[in-house]
Design an enzyme around this catalytic site. Structure first.
Site, PDB file in Angstrom:
ATOM      1  N   SER A 167      40.016  48.599  33.367  1.00  0.00           N
ATOM      2  CA  SER A 167      41.410  48.266  33.709  1.00  0.00           C
ATOM      3  C   SER A 167      41.754  46.826  33.350  1.00  0.00           C
ATOM      4  O   SER A 167      42.350  46.112  34.122  1.00  0.00           O
ATOM      5  CB  SER A 167      41.680  48.426  35.195  1.00  0.00           C
TER       6      SER A 167
ATOM      7  N   GLY B 167      46.993  45.442  33.407  1.00  0.00           N
ATOM      8  CA  GLY B 167      45.758  46.153  33.700  1.00  0.00           C
ATOM      9  C   GLY B 167      45.671  46.076  35.200  1.00  0.00           C
ATOM     10  O   GLY B 167      46.446  45.391  35.839  1.00  0.00           O
ATOM     11  N   CYS B 168      44.713  46.788  35.778  1.00  0.00           N
ATOM     12  CA  CYS B 168      44.570  46.739  37.228  1.00  0.00           C
ATOM     13  C   CYS B 168      44.059  45.358  37.622  1.00  0.00           C
ATOM     14  O   CYS B 168      44.383  44.809  38.641  1.00  0.00           O
ATOM     15  CB  CYS B 168      43.598  47.814  37.649  1.00  0.00           C
ATOM     16  N   GLN B 169      43.217  44.759  36.771  1.00  0.00           N
ATOM     17  CA  GLN B 169      42.531  43.520  37.141  1.00  0.00           C
ATOM     18  C   GLN B 169      43.049  42.305  36.391  1.00  0.00           C
ATOM     19  O   GLN B 169      43.588  41.396  36.983  1.00  0.00           O
ATOM     20  CB  GLN B 169      41.037  43.679  36.901  1.00  0.00           C
TER      21      GLN B 169
END
Lengths: 145, 414
Positions: A118, A50-52
């Site tokens: 994300s 995920g982005c985070q």
């Protein structure tokens, strides 16, 4: 229990919480209790970016059923992952493939499946379904279904 | 100074807050605390009304029509260019190019300057503090031209190492591109020193001022900077429009970025003669409404005064840093001596994402994650931070709410 019976059970559990604090405390608790993924599977190959927050996912296929284990570096994501695993793990590939995960919406966690979060959760569910799809075609090819 | 918003040197924050209707929003039944200003700022009525005015009174294509509306729209469009030029004290209006935003402005320079001036074996210098938008376009250029990207390192406080920068400078360096203020850490970089060092070596400098232009006065002539890029939506204006400032001498030497309408003088199937500045770099129908309404945002900023804004936001920064530092297990990422109103932090053993989710439940909007600066996060060996970024419409009471929220998140997540 079927996938939907487990979802209904989760929805009932969540209906007991009075406010968002209790709800999130429960998610955090579930995250802490998520059985750990075997260290050998916590590899870059099994990472869902995920982005985070990151999620690691591993699948085992035993006697016609798929068993998932997972982990995440963020505890709320881990709690959400644990819920999805409780719902989907231990079922036949066809059931997982066709499962409609309505519990996320019903327990008021829909925002966690949105693109902006994300957190890797949406990609994890996709990955689980893809794995189920792959096992399903394999079963069909082997004539075991 | 405008009497409506200020009493002597003190901003009237209640009056200012009334100018931003979105600040009345309730999130989960609580008043919104908006601390994600570095990602995008909110818009005052002045800008919102200007958008309505544009579509009810002016809407028409610019620079071409002979009819009444086209004339009016063109006048407003070019008046906005003059306002932007005055805002950053550009020597000429035509040194202001409208783009889609900071990212497109940097891509334009990387592409057009790079095509003309960067060759195999040359060097482009950026810094460790850059946003992906000031890394990737230069990386793409370097890959394309066989050039090398070099990076100014930082110290543990998140400040640029100017001595190391000095050592990077030689005649292979064709351009230096750094930010004025770091979006992740808030560090205000010593850009005057960077520019004068580069100038001494005849190297042009591009500044990403996306996180500076809304916080402090910027004078491109005084800075003697060659290029500067910023976005309207971070300075209380509409989204989808940004500015590239470039010195006339450079812009004239650079080939166009995109081809199409507006950027041409004459076209035949054999040859096209390009238009002059600024139109050479503005292919196609521009984002007319946003350009015109950016002018309203600049008027609004000028009414309050950038000096007043800088002073008040610094007060918020100091207060937030003091209050947050009392929380057990907090670690600030970016502790530069000279900072804009950005506080980036982590709680020991807790993922930034988890903190962000709990704060959101409390109606507090912060940014969590790597803030599009992954290489910078790698230097600090962290996946991301919680970032609170303040604007002049924020209050100390809101900071108190953040501090309480972070304490609560810390209790819940441990």
């Amino acid at each position: 229990m079927t996938i939907n019976e487990i979802q209904d059970e989760l929805i009932e559990e969540f209906s007991l919480f009075g406010d968002w604090m209790e709800k999130y405390e429960n998610i955090i608790q579930m995250g802490k209790e998520l059985p750990l993924i075997n260290a050998q599977y916590k590899t870059d190959d099994n990472i869902i970016k995920g982005c985070q927050s990151r999620v690691w996912l591993h699948a085992d296929y035993k006697e016609g059923r798929i068993f998932f284990t997972a982990d995440s570096d963020a505890v709320i994501t881990k709690g959400l992952v644990s819920m999805v695993i409780r719902v989907l793990s231990g079922h036949a590939p066809a059931e997982i493939m066709n499962a409609e995960l309505y519990f996320v919406d019903k327990v008021g966690l829909r925002e966690h499946l949105s693109m902006t979060r994300s957190n890797g959760l949406l990609s994890m569910i996709k990955q689980m379904k893809m794995y189920a799809m792959a096992m399903h075609s394999k079963q069909n090819a082997n004539g075991t279904v | 100074m405008n009497a409506l918003h200020t009493t002597a040197d003190i901003l009237d924050i209640e009056k200012i807050r009334a100018d931003f209707p979105i600040l009345q929003t309730k999130v989960n039944g609580r008043p919104l605390v908006y601390f994600d200003n570095a990602a995008s700022s909110q818009k005052p009525w002045k800008v919102i009304k200007a958008i309505e005015d544009y579509y009810t009174k002016l809407n028409s294509n610019v620079h071409r029509g002979v009819h009444h509306l086209s004339q009016k729209a063109t006048d407003a469009f070019e008046a906005s260019r003059r306002k932007v030029a005055a805002f950053i004290n550009a020597a000429h209006d035509y040194e202001v190019i409208f783009t889609r935003g900071t990212t497109e402005s940097i891509n334009l320079v990387a592409h057009s300057f790079g095509k003309r001036f960067v060759n195999e074996g040359d060097v482009v210098i950026i810094s460790a503090l850059e946003h992906h938008s000031n890394i990737v376009p230069w990386q793409m250029l370097c890959e394309d031209r066989g050039a090398k990207l070099k990076v100014i390192p930082i110290n543990e406080k998140g400040e640029l190492n100017i001595e190391a920068f000095r050592e990077l400078l030689d005649d292979t360096v064709k351009i230096v591109s750094v930010n004025y203020v770091s979006n992740s850490l808030g560090t205000i970089n010593p850009v005057k020193e960077i520019i004068s060092l580069a100038r001494y070596n005849d190297i042009p400098v591009m500044l990403d001022v996306a996180q500076a232009v809304q916080h402090m006065p910027i004078d491109v002539q005084e800075l003697d900077v060659d290029f500067a890029a910023f976005s309207s939506h971070k300075m209380y204006g509409p989204t989808g429009i940004g500015v590239l400032y470039g010195k006339e001498s450079w812009l004239n030497k650079m080939p166009p970025y995109q081809g199409g309408g507006e950027m041409i003088k004459t076209v035949t199937f054999d040859k096209t003669v390009y238009n002059e500045l600024p139109f050479k770099f503005e292919a196609g129908t521009p984002h007319i409404e946003a350009v015109i309404c950016l002018s309203a945002a600049i008027d609004y900023i000028n009414e309050i005064g950038l000096d007043n804004i800088a002073r008040y936001e610094h007060e918020l920064l100091v207060y937030a840093t003091e209050q947050l530092s009392m929380i057990e297990g907090i670690r600030f990422i970016g502790t530069a001596d000279n900072k804009a109103s950005v506080v980036s932090f982590n709680l020991d053993g807790i993922h930034a994402y988890d903190v962000g989710v709990i704060l959101d439940q409390l109606g507090i909007a912060v940014r969590t994650g790597h803030h599009c600066t992954q290489p910078l996060m790698d230097i600090f060996c962290i996946p991301g931070t919680v970032r609170a970024s303040f604007a002049f419409y924020n209050t100390k009471e809101e900071i108190d709410a953040l501090v309480e929220g972070v304490k609560r998140a810390s209790r819940m997540l441990r």
